[in-house]
Design a protein around this motif. Structure first.
Motif, mmCIF file in Angstrom:
data_model
loop_
_atom_site.group_PDB
_atom_site.id
_atom_site.type_symbol
_atom_site.label_atom_id
_atom_site.label_comp_id
_atom_site.label_asym_id
_atom_site.label_seq_id
_atom_site.Cartn_x
_atom_site.Cartn_y
_atom_site.Cartn_z
ATOM 1 N N PRO A 4 1.199 -1.333 0.170
ATOM 2 C CA PRO A 4 -0.056 -0.035 -0.139
ATOM 3 C C PRO A 4 0.950 1.174 0.247
ATOM 4 N N THR A 5 2.146 1.406 0.296
ATOM 5 C CA THR A 5 3.098 2.738 0.324
ATOM 6 C C THR A 5 3.574 2.074 -0.712
ATOM 7 N N PRO A 6 3.915 3.535 -1.460
ATOM 8 C CA PRO A 6 4.279 3.984 -2.608
ATOM 9 C C PRO A 6 5.685 4.387 -3.160
ATOM 10 N N TYR A 7 6.880 3.800 -2.334
ATOM 11 C CA TYR A 7 7.690 3.368 -2.192
ATOM 12 C C TYR A 7 8.938 4.052 -3.469
ATOM 13 N N ILE A 8 9.935 4.757 -3.561
ATOM 14 C CA ILE A 8 10.331 4.958 -5.263
ATOM 15 C C ILE A 8 11.193 4.449 -5.241
ATOM 16 N N TYR A 9 11.649 3.604 -6.392
ATOM 17 C CA TYR A 9 13.000 2.156 -6.774
ATOM 18 C C TYR A 9 13.240 3.517 -6.991
ATOM 19 N N VAL A 10 14.613 3.672 -7.316
ATOM 20 C CA VAL A 10 16.202 3.994 -8.593
ATOM 21 C C VAL A 10 17.100 3.206 -8.819
ATOM 22 N N SER A 11 17.143 3.240 -9.763
ATOM 23 C CA SER A 11 18.600 2.755 -10.190
ATOM 24 C C SER A 11 20.573 3.054 -10.639
ATOM 25 N N LYS A 28 16.448 2.179 1.810
ATOM 26 C CA LYS A 28 17.074 1.053 1.846
ATOM 27 C C LYS A 28 18.116 1.631 0.416
ATOM 28 N N GLN A 29 19.329 0.857 0.841
ATOM 29 C CA GLN A 29 20.610 0.157 -0.963
ATOM 30 C C GLN A 29 19.974 -1.241 -1.122
ATOM 31 N N VAL A 30 20.021 -1.427 -1.657
ATOM 32 C CA VAL A 30 20.082 -3.384 -2.376
ATOM 33 C C VAL A 30 21.221 -3.215 -3.373
ATOM 34 N N PHE A 31 22.382 -4.117 -3.285
ATOM 35 C CA PHE A 31 23.010 -4.375 -3.947
ATOM 36 C C PHE A 31 22.611 -5.593 -4.544
ATOM 37 N N THR A 32 22.550 -5.566 -6.290
ATOM 38 C CA THR A 32 21.972 -6.684 -7.551
ATOM 39 C C THR A 32 22.975 -7.344 -8.339
ATOM 40 N N ASP A 90 9.596 -6.889 3.752
ATOM 41 C CA ASP A 90 8.996 -5.664 4.569
ATOM 42 C C ASP A 90 8.234 -4.512 4.245
ATOM 43 N N GLY A 91 6.924 -5.249 3.176
ATOM 44 C CA GLY A 91 5.568 -4.013 2.794
ATOM 45 C C GLY A 91 6.135 -3.062 1.930
ATOM 46 N N GLY A 92 7.556 -3.561 0.870
ATOM 47 C CA GLY A 92 8.598 -2.808 0.106
ATOM 48 C C GLY A 92 9.603 -1.643 -0.223
ATOM 49 N N ARG A 93 9.963 -2.141 1.296
ATOM 50 C CA ARG A 93 10.866 -1.752 2.294
ATOM 51 C C ARG A 93 12.256 -2.272 1.428
ATOM 52 N N ASN A 94 12.299 -3.251 1.271
ATOM 53 C CA ASN A 94 13.556 -3.657 0.829
ATOM 54 C C ASN A 94 13.814 -4.765 0.154
ATOM 55 N N LEU A 95 14.476 -5.364 -0.510
ATOM 56 C CA LEU A 95 14.500 -5.997 -1.705
ATOM 57 C C LEU A 95 15.260 -7.849 -1.921
ATOM 58 N N GLU A 96 15.159 -8.516 -2.106
ATOM 59 C CA GLU A 96 15.761 -9.656 -1.903
ATOM 60 C C GLU A 96 16.144 -10.063 -3.221
ATOM 61 N N ILE A 97 17.003 -11.075 -4.130
ATOM 62 C CA ILE A 97 17.356 -11.372 -5.069
ATOM 63 C C ILE A 97 16.961 -12.961 -5.615
ATOM 64 N N VAL A 98 16.141 -13.218 -6.111
ATOM 65 C CA VAL A 98 15.506 -15.033 -5.786
ATOM 66 C C VAL A 98 15.479 -15.528 -7.410
ATOM 67 N N ALA A 99 16.319 -14.376 -8.504
ATOM 68 C CA ALA A 99 16.803 -15.957 -9.403
ATOM 69 C C ALA A 99 17.219 -15.238 -9.989
ATOM 70 N N ARG A 100 17.722 -16.058 -10.766
ATOM 71 C CA ARG A 100 19.308 -14.885 -11.710
ATOM 72 C C ARG A 100 19.223 -15.541 -13.159
ATOM 73 N N ASN A 101 19.520 -15.099 -14.063
ATOM 74 C CA ASN A 101 19.634 -15.609 -15.401
ATOM 75 C C ASN A 101 20.278 -15.461 -15.968
ATOM 76 N N LEU A 102 21.676 -16.127 -16.605
ATOM 77 C CA LEU A 102 22.886 -15.724 -17.408
ATOM 78 C C LEU A 102 23.374 -15.656 -18.904
#
Length: 359
Positions: A253-260, A293-297, A336-348
């Motif tokens: 429900p909270t409109p967080y802003i995600y920037v790369s 949060k800063q989430v490294f990818t 966490d309601g959009g306050r964080n991100l976790e990597i669940v898959a990667r394709n190379l």
């Protein structure tokens, strides 16, 4: 099992199709559909999800149309039209049945009408030339529909241009502008709740301001925040790229802003980050932007990323790719309601991708 099909453009001669299973957290490459050169930015028709548009980001730029088959692959090119300039880096399908395309190198753009089938282009659209700054070059980098206007951030001109249709479809003119901080390089933007959120490539900042009255009203920058992660490596050179504000949903429900972030200098194994911000205190003296949060990818220069649709829980997931290196494509889950991100898959299977469309 819930599966999602995702298209991905890039600097190549094809659009890739991926399949993501949320149950098994697997991301697999299904196919590569031939296109024209460098379909770096792709966009779906706003109401007919079986139609895709893609740029050809080359010196003689073009816009192409395709239909999407049931298996997620593309038809051959159905129609192609000139972008009116050099190196179109962005396209957006508008609710009016027109398709905006912006030429980064030549400082020009077009808003191109489509025929009734939506896959055929009307070639009569005028070419818009954006005024270059003194001693510089215009670099239009995006197009965002706002009511009956189209907003265009100009990275070279430190301006957001306001376009309006004059007469028949395809005939758009500049009728206003929203100045941005000098030297900041506005690249991409989002509009939410009567605010403009602008991501500045050269300054690596996120700003927020009220939407000025059309066509030439003014509004000051309410808040500005650096998006650069702390303790960057020696030799890092940052350049902001993408901004997303997903619409609020029941799950988020909270409109967080995600920037790369894009580190175009010395890279590390942790790769570039996605910074998550919250817009706080709107309409008060304390209105501002709060870094969550800063989430490294592990990605190198994140140019494109896109959230999934709310249907079947797709809004829980964000796909992202880098324009450099060999880290492929990653799928992240909002926590966490959009306050964080976790990597669940990667394709190379494909080293780089630059834009995405969820089907």
């Amino acid at each position: 099992m819930v599966s999602f099909t995702i298209l991905a453009g890039g600097y190549d001669v094809f659009v890739a199709t991926y399949l993501f299973s949320s149950d098994t957290s697997s991301l697999s490459l299904l196919s590569k559909s031939p296109t024209g050169p460098d379909p770096s930015w792709i966009t779906a028709h706003p109401t007919n999800k079986s139609i895709l548009y893609a740029v050809n980001e080359v010196a003689t730029g073009a816009l192409q149309s395709f239909t999407i088959k049931p298996d997620g692959s593309l038809s051959g090119v159905i129609d192609s039209v000139s972008s009116g300039g050099d190196s179109p880096a962005f396209t957006a399908a508008l609710s009016t049945g027109q398709v905006a395309i912006m030429n980064y190198n030549s400082g020009t753009g077009r808003v191109i009408p489509t025929e009734s089938a939506a896959t055929q282009f009307d070639t009569s659209a005028t070419t818009i030339t954006f005024p270059p700054p003194v001693g510089g070059v215009s670099h239009p980098h995006m197009a965002v529909q706002f009511g009956n206007e189209v907003f265009v951030p100009d990275l070279g001109g430190d301006t957001i241009w306001r376009l309006g249709q004059v007469g028949s479809p395809g005939n758009f003119k500049i009728h206003g502008s929203i100045p941005q901080p000098k030297g900041s390089g506005p690249r991409h933007m989002a509009i939410f709740n009567n605010r403009i959120f602008t991501l500045h490539e050269l300054a690596s900042t996120l700003t927020v301001q009220a939407i000025p009255t059309a066509p030439n009203g003014t509004s000051s920058i309410i808040a500005s925040a650096s998006i650069i992660p702390p303790n960057p490596p020696a030799g890092a050179v940052f350049a902001a790229a993408e901004i997303l504000i997903p619409a609020p949903t029941k799950q988020f429900p909270t409109p967080y802003i995600y920037v790369s972030n894009r580190n175009t200098g010395v890279q590390t194994a942790s790769g570039d980050s996605i910074a998550i911000f919250e817009h706080v205190g709107q309409g008060t003296a304390s209105e501002g932007l709060r870094l969550i949060k800063q989430v490294f990818t592990g990605l190198d220069q994140i140019r494109g990323m896109e959230f999934g649709p709310e249907d079947n829980g797709g809004d829980e997931f964000l796909i992202a790719g880098g324009v450099a290196g060999s880290a492929g494509v990653v799928m992240l889950r909002r926590t966490d309601g959009g306050r964080n991100l976790e990597i669940v898959a990667r394709n190379l299977d494909i080293p780089t991708r630059t834009s995405f469309v969820w089907l």
